[in-house]
Scaffold this active site. Structure first.
Site, PDB file in Angstrom:
ATOM      1  N   ASP A  59      -7.885  -5.677  -0.126  1.00  0.00           N
ATOM      2  CA  ASP A  59      -8.310  -6.521  -1.243  1.00  0.00           C
ATOM      3  C   ASP A  59      -7.826  -7.963  -1.105  1.00  0.00           C
ATOM      4  O   ASP A  59      -8.345  -8.857  -1.763  1.00  0.00           O
ATOM      5  CB  ASP A  59      -7.812  -5.931  -2.567  1.00  0.00           C
ATOM      6  CG  ASP A  59      -8.416  -4.560  -2.809  1.00  0.00           C
ATOM      7  OD1 ASP A  59      -9.625  -4.425  -2.613  1.00  0.00           O
ATOM      8  OD2 ASP A  59      -7.674  -3.632  -3.162  1.00  0.00           O
ATOM      9  N   HIS A  85       0.848  -1.196   0.000  1.00  0.00           N
ATOM     10  CA  HIS A  85       0.000   0.000   0.000  1.00  0.00           C
ATOM     11  C   HIS A  85       0.878   1.237   0.000  1.00  0.00           C
ATOM     12  O   HIS A  85       1.936   1.241   0.625  1.00  0.00           O
ATOM     13  CB  HIS A  85      -0.932   0.008   1.222  1.00  0.00           C
ATOM     14  CG  HIS A  85      -2.094   0.894   1.026  1.00  0.00           C
ATOM     15  ND1 HIS A  85      -2.057   2.238   1.287  1.00  0.00           N
ATOM     16  CD2 HIS A  85      -3.335   0.641   0.515  1.00  0.00           C
ATOM     17  CE1 HIS A  85      -3.221   2.768   0.974  1.00  0.00           C
ATOM     18  NE2 HIS A  85      -4.012   1.826   0.491  1.00  0.00           N
TER      19      HIS A  85
HETATM   20  N1  COA Z   1       4.243  -7.535  -4.611  1.00  0.00           N
HETATM   21  C1  COA Z   1       5.583  -7.514  -4.670  1.00  0.00           C
HETATM   22  N2  COA Z   1       6.333  -6.406  -4.498  1.00  0.00           N
HETATM   23  C2  COA Z   1       5.672  -5.279  -4.271  1.00  0.00           C
HETATM   24  C3  COA Z   1       4.274  -5.212  -4.189  1.00  0.00           C
HETATM   25  C4  COA Z   1       3.565  -6.398  -4.363  1.00  0.00           C
HETATM   26  N3  COA Z   1       2.237  -6.421  -4.311  1.00  0.00           N
HETATM   27  N4  COA Z   1       3.904  -3.956  -3.950  1.00  0.00           N
HETATM   28  C5  COA Z   1       5.021  -3.229  -3.877  1.00  0.00           C
HETATM   29  N5  COA Z   1       6.109  -4.042  -4.071  1.00  0.00           N
HETATM   30  C6  COA Z   1       7.520  -3.627  -4.052  1.00  0.00           C
HETATM   31  C7  COA Z   1       7.908  -3.034  -5.394  1.00  0.00           C
HETATM   32  O1  COA Z   1       8.369  -4.008  -6.266  1.00  0.00           O
HETATM   33  C8  COA Z   1       8.959  -2.045  -4.973  1.00  0.00           C
HETATM   34  O2  COA Z   1      10.152  -2.760  -4.691  1.00  0.00           O
HETATM   35  P1  COA Z   1      11.588  -2.117  -5.005  1.00  0.00           P
HETATM   36  O3  COA Z   1      11.665  -0.878  -4.152  1.00  0.00           O
HETATM   37  O4  COA Z   1      12.541  -3.175  -4.590  1.00  0.00           O
HETATM   38  O5  COA Z   1      11.582  -1.810  -6.456  1.00  0.00           O
HETATM   39  C9  COA Z   1       8.447  -1.512  -3.637  1.00  0.00           C
HETATM   40  O6  COA Z   1       7.677  -2.567  -3.103  1.00  0.00           O
HETATM   41  C10 COA Z   1       7.614  -0.253  -3.773  1.00  0.00           C
HETATM   42  O7  COA Z   1       6.575  -0.515  -4.719  1.00  0.00           O
HETATM   43  P2  COA Z   1       5.757   0.579  -5.493  1.00  0.00           P
HETATM   44  O8  COA Z   1       4.995  -0.065  -6.587  1.00  0.00           O
HETATM   45  O9  COA Z   1       6.674   1.707  -5.863  1.00  0.00           O
HETATM   46  O10 COA Z   1       4.783   1.088  -4.346  1.00  0.00           O
HETATM   47  P3  COA Z   1       3.569   2.063  -4.527  1.00  0.00           P
HETATM   48  O11 COA Z   1       3.384   2.755  -3.243  1.00  0.00           O
HETATM   49  O12 COA Z   1       3.766   2.910  -5.740  1.00  0.00           O
HETATM   50  O13 COA Z   1       2.354   1.101  -4.862  1.00  0.00           O
HETATM   51  C11 COA Z   1       0.570  -0.404  -4.660  1.00  0.00           C
HETATM   52  C12 COA Z   1       1.368   0.711  -3.979  1.00  0.00           C
HETATM   53  C13 COA Z   1      -0.654  -0.715  -3.824  1.00  0.00           C
HETATM   54  C14 COA Z   1       0.096   0.111  -6.033  1.00  0.00           C
HETATM   55  C15 COA Z   1       1.451  -1.646  -4.816  1.00  0.00           C
HETATM   56  O14 COA Z   1       1.842  -2.112  -3.546  1.00  0.00           O
HETATM   57  C16 COA Z   1       0.775  -2.740  -5.612  1.00  0.00           C
HETATM   58  O15 COA Z   1       0.814  -2.702  -6.846  1.00  0.00           O
HETATM   59  N6  COA Z   1       0.141  -3.762  -4.933  1.00  0.00           N
HETATM   60  C17 COA Z   1      -0.544  -4.818  -5.623  1.00  0.00           C
HETATM   61  C18 COA Z   1      -1.916  -4.361  -6.114  1.00  0.00           C
HETATM   62  C19 COA Z   1      -2.896  -4.188  -4.983  1.00  0.00           C
HETATM   63  O16 COA Z   1      -3.040  -5.012  -4.123  1.00  0.00           O
HETATM   64  N7  COA Z   1      -3.610  -3.059  -5.025  1.00  0.00           N
HETATM   65  C20 COA Z   1      -4.627  -2.738  -4.054  1.00  0.00           C
HETATM   66  C21 COA Z   1      -4.212  -1.597  -3.184  1.00  0.00           C
HETATM   67  S1  COA Z   1      -5.388  -1.323  -1.881  1.00  0.00           S
END
Ligand code: COA
Length: 417
Positions: free
Chosen positions: A356, A293
């Site tokens: 979720d 998140h």
């Molecule tokens: N699985 C694996 N790795 C994850 C991850 C996941 N679900 N979510 C984040 N990470 C990792 C990224 O690969 C990144 O790693 P790095 O720093 O080594 O490159 C780090 O954590 C930061 O990720 P980032 O995508 O930049 O975080 P964000 O704050 O932009 O994104 C979300 C937040 C929610 C979009 C992201 O965690 C995600 O895509 N989750 C899966 C989708 C989901 O469940 N969405 C519902 C949200 S309520």
């Protein structure tokens, strides 16, 4: 300038700010700007002052108008929470009754809208259907372009909130009259009826469904709320901005994750297969759905509520579920193993299950087809979207959203004749 010197200068610049949280926030913002020259994904950029909800991401807390979401889910009705979010305070008994009556009297759709919904291709994703159906409603409300009247905005919002479950129920049942001939005691009962009429006779399931809706009603400046505000800032009408918010919510990185979580669990097939699947995903830099998140650096309180308070009411009856619905039990066991394994692997990165991850299992237990999961999220979140729209309309000097880009394309060039 060295990093240390920049840090010292920044700290000096920000020392007059009393609130330490705010100070740390500005520090991160300015550092990002100095380092990158822009704010990717607008992360951490404050775009609005709002009093609707608040997240403390360090401690895993979510509040609506100051009330912890768990307390609201446990003790309040849909109507009470909805009134609180829209108006700023909990309703008196008479106000709650009035809102219930208003909601239940406005669940019905105009005939042409019902026919349009039935006429949509059945393969249309329910979220796209919902977005389209909301836009179609505009035809029956031509005054909606006048967006300055607070009282009318509020009435219009309630009317739209009331129609959301009906739109989904009409598409799900393919029956334009599916909701005729039955009286509903509460809006939560009606919402559940639209997804599963049989369970809507069960007070236990109505209460759990109501709790799940309250948990999803608002969540600060998330992607769909931002979309609603961005579209609303151009003074587009409510149907346009809510339709945009639905489209945003449908994405897998936002509300669409609940559907993907259950589909992934089904693909994995069993608890034993979890480690291989997770390792494989991480090796290929694929995100695990339902994990992580932007704001929470610990367990999402909504996920915790689902895991510890809603799901046990269903899955504590192990023998019954194993006998009646072994696939559901298998999904639950796979999810438990998945959570443990993912936390071992990713906990150090502050990545925990979000709402979720667990909500999908509940919707599955309620018998909702997987493609419809995110529409339940939308049935709840429309409360927050409309509240933000109303707040935006009321804030003085509201500006059209118009951020800035750093242009990295060609310099001026000319057609060679
Ligand atoms: N699985 C694996 N790795 C994850 C991850 C996941 N679900 N979510 C984040 N990470 C990792 C990224 O690969 C990144 O790693 P790095 O720093 O080594 O490159 C780090 O954590 C930061 O990720 P980032 O995508 O930049 O975080 P964000 O704050 O932009 O994104 C979300 C937040 C929610 C979009 C992201 O965690 C995600 O895509 N989750 C899966 C989708 C989901 O469940 N969405 C519902 C949200 S309520």
């Amino acid at each position: 300038m060295t990093e240390k010197l920049i840090e010292e200068k920044l700290n000096k610049l920000l020392e007059h700010i009393d609130d330490s949280e705010c100070q740390a926030h500005y520090f991160r913002l300015i550092s990002t700007l100095l380092e990158k020259g822009y704010f990717p994904g607008l992360a951490e950029v404050p775009v609005v002052k709002s009093s609707i909800s608040h997240i403390d991401g360090e401690h895993g807390l979510l509040m609506y108008r100051g009330y912890p979401v768990e307390e609201l889910a446990e003790n309040c009705s849909f109507e009470q929470a909805c009134f609180l979010i829209l108006n700023g305070d909990l309703p008196l008994l008479v106000e709650e009754d009035e809102l219930r009556e208003k909601l239940l009297s406005q669940i019905y759709l105009p005939d042409d809208v019902k026919q349009s919904i039935i006429g949509f291709n059945r393969d249309l994703h329910p979220m796209n259907m919902l977005s389209a159906a909301v836009l179609i409603l505009e035809a029956t409300d031509k005054e909606s372009a006048e967006v300055e009247n607070h009282k009318e905005n509020l009435e219009r919002s309630i009317c739209l909130i009331a129609k959301f479950p009906t739109i989904v129920g009409t598409f799900l049942t393919q029956n334009p009259d599916f909701n005729l001939g039955r009286q509903f005691k509460s809006f939560a009962e009606y919402c559940l009826f639209c997804f599963n009429p049989v369970l809507a006779d069960d007070p236990g399931y109505i209460k759990m469904f109501e709790e799940s809706l309250i948990l999803h009603m608002d969540h600060t400046m998330n992607n769909s709320t931002f979309s609603a505000r961005a579209v609303g800032s151009s003074h587009a009408g409510i149907y346009a901005l809510i339709s945009s918010a639905i489209n945003s919510l449908s994405g897998p990185l936002h509300g669409g994750a609940n559907e993907r979580v259950v589909k992934a669990l089904e693909r994995i097939g069993s608890a034993d297969a979890v480690p291989k699947h997770v390792e494989n995903s991480l090796d290929h830099h694929q995100k695990i759905m339902g994990i992580g998140h932007r704001i929470y650096k610990t367990y999402d309180p909504r996920a915790k509520y689902f895991k510890e308070r809603i799901l046990p009411q269903i899955f504590s009856q192990k023998k019954k579920i194993q006998a009646e619905n072994p696939d559901l039990w298998n999904l639950y066991e796979t999810a438990i193993t998945m959570e443990k394994f993912v936390q071992d692997k990713l906990g150090k990165k502050n990545l925990y299950p979000n709402v979720d991850f667990w909500s999908g299992l509940f919707y599955k237990a309620v018998g909702v087809p997987t493609e419809f999961f995110t529409t339940i999220f939308a049935v709840a979140r429309v409360v927050g979207w409309t509240a933000h729209w109303i707040e935006q309309q009321q804030s003085l000097g509201g500006k059209i959203y118009r951020p800035y880009q750093l242009y990295v394309g060609f310099d001026t060039r000319h057609i060679v004749k």
